[in-house]
Motif scaffolding. Sequence first.
Motif, PDB file in Angstrom:
ATOM      1  N   TYR A  66       0.849  -1.180   0.000  1.00 62.95           N
ATOM      2  CA  TYR A  66       0.000   0.000   0.000  1.00 62.95           C
ATOM      3  C   TYR A  66       0.891   1.238   0.000  1.00 62.95           C
ATOM      4  CZ  TYR A  66      -3.479  -3.316   1.766  1.00 62.95           C
ATOM      5  OH  TYR A  66      -4.314  -4.395   1.924  1.00 62.95           O
TER       6      TYR A  66
ATOM      7  N   GLU B   7      -3.472   8.635   5.210  1.00 57.18           N
ATOM      8  CA  GLU B   7      -4.819   8.282   4.761  1.00 57.18           C
ATOM      9  C   GLU B   7      -4.919   6.784   4.461  1.00 57.18           C
ATOM     10  OE1 GLU B   7      -7.983   9.287   1.187  1.00 57.18           O
ATOM     11  OE2 GLU B   7      -6.282  10.625   1.515  1.00 57.18           O
ATOM     12  N   THR B   8      -3.945   6.248   3.753  1.00 56.80           N
ATOM     13  CA  THR B   8      -3.980   4.827   3.403  1.00 56.80           C
ATOM     14  C   THR B   8      -3.852   3.957   4.646  1.00 56.80           C
ATOM     15  OG1 THR B   8      -3.036   5.329   1.246  1.00 56.80           O
ATOM     16  CG2 THR B   8      -2.929   3.033   1.971  1.00 56.80           C
TER      17      THR B   8
ATOM     18  N   ASN C  85      -4.747   4.649   7.684  1.00 56.50           N
ATOM     19  CA  ASN C  85      -6.020   4.713   8.403  1.00 56.50           C
ATOM     20  C   ASN C  85      -7.126   3.940   7.688  1.00 56.50           C
ATOM     21  OD1 ASN C  85      -5.220   6.190  10.685  1.00 56.50           O
ATOM     22  ND2 ASN C  85      -5.373   8.111   9.561  1.00 56.50           N
ATOM     23  N   ASP C  86      -7.090   3.888   6.364  1.00 51.30           N
ATOM     24  CA  ASP C  86      -8.110   3.178   5.595  1.00 51.30           C
ATOM     25  C   ASP C  86      -7.947   1.657   5.654  1.00 51.30           C
ATOM     26  OD1 ASP C  86      -9.370   5.507   4.810  1.00 51.30           O
ATOM     27  OD2 ASP C  86      -8.490   5.519   2.796  1.00 51.30           O
TER      28      ASP C  86
ATOM     29  N   THR D 263      -7.830  -1.578  10.055  1.00 53.73           N
ATOM     30  CA  THR D 263      -9.162  -1.284  10.576  1.00 53.73           C
ATOM     31  C   THR D 263      -9.372  -1.707  12.018  1.00 53.73           C
ATOM     32  OG1 THR D 263      -9.967  -3.375   9.669  1.00 53.73           O
ATOM     33  CG2 THR D 263     -10.194  -1.397   8.282  1.00 53.73           C
TER      34      THR D 263
END
Length: 113
Positions: A16, A21-22, A24-25, A28
């Motif tokens: 990734y 942002e990535t 946190n996305d 999970t």
Amino acid sequence: MLKGGCMSKLNMQGPYSFDKETINDVITRTSAGNYALGYVDNSTFYVLYVGRADSDVKERLLQHLGEKYTEFKFSYATSPKNAFEKECQNYHDFNPRDNKIHPDRPSNSKDWK
């Protein structure tokens, strides 16, 4: 050796893009875990650093933001001991250039090998 031997596998999700942002996305849940930092070239992930988190892999990755890496991989672990064992295996399999020393055991784990 940047990408590890032909039989070496990280057994992690990714790669990734290494940004807040990535992270946190894709991460999970709060969990112990492992990660690898590096870059991708011609669809190959090159491992430059391996690490672990004994309680929160997302938080640990966020602490690395701003470093020179462009991609990451990660996996959840069932316990701090499993995270430590996997980190050691990845360290020996990939010999990442940015890991200067063998991974340290967590506190209160003096009998772990």
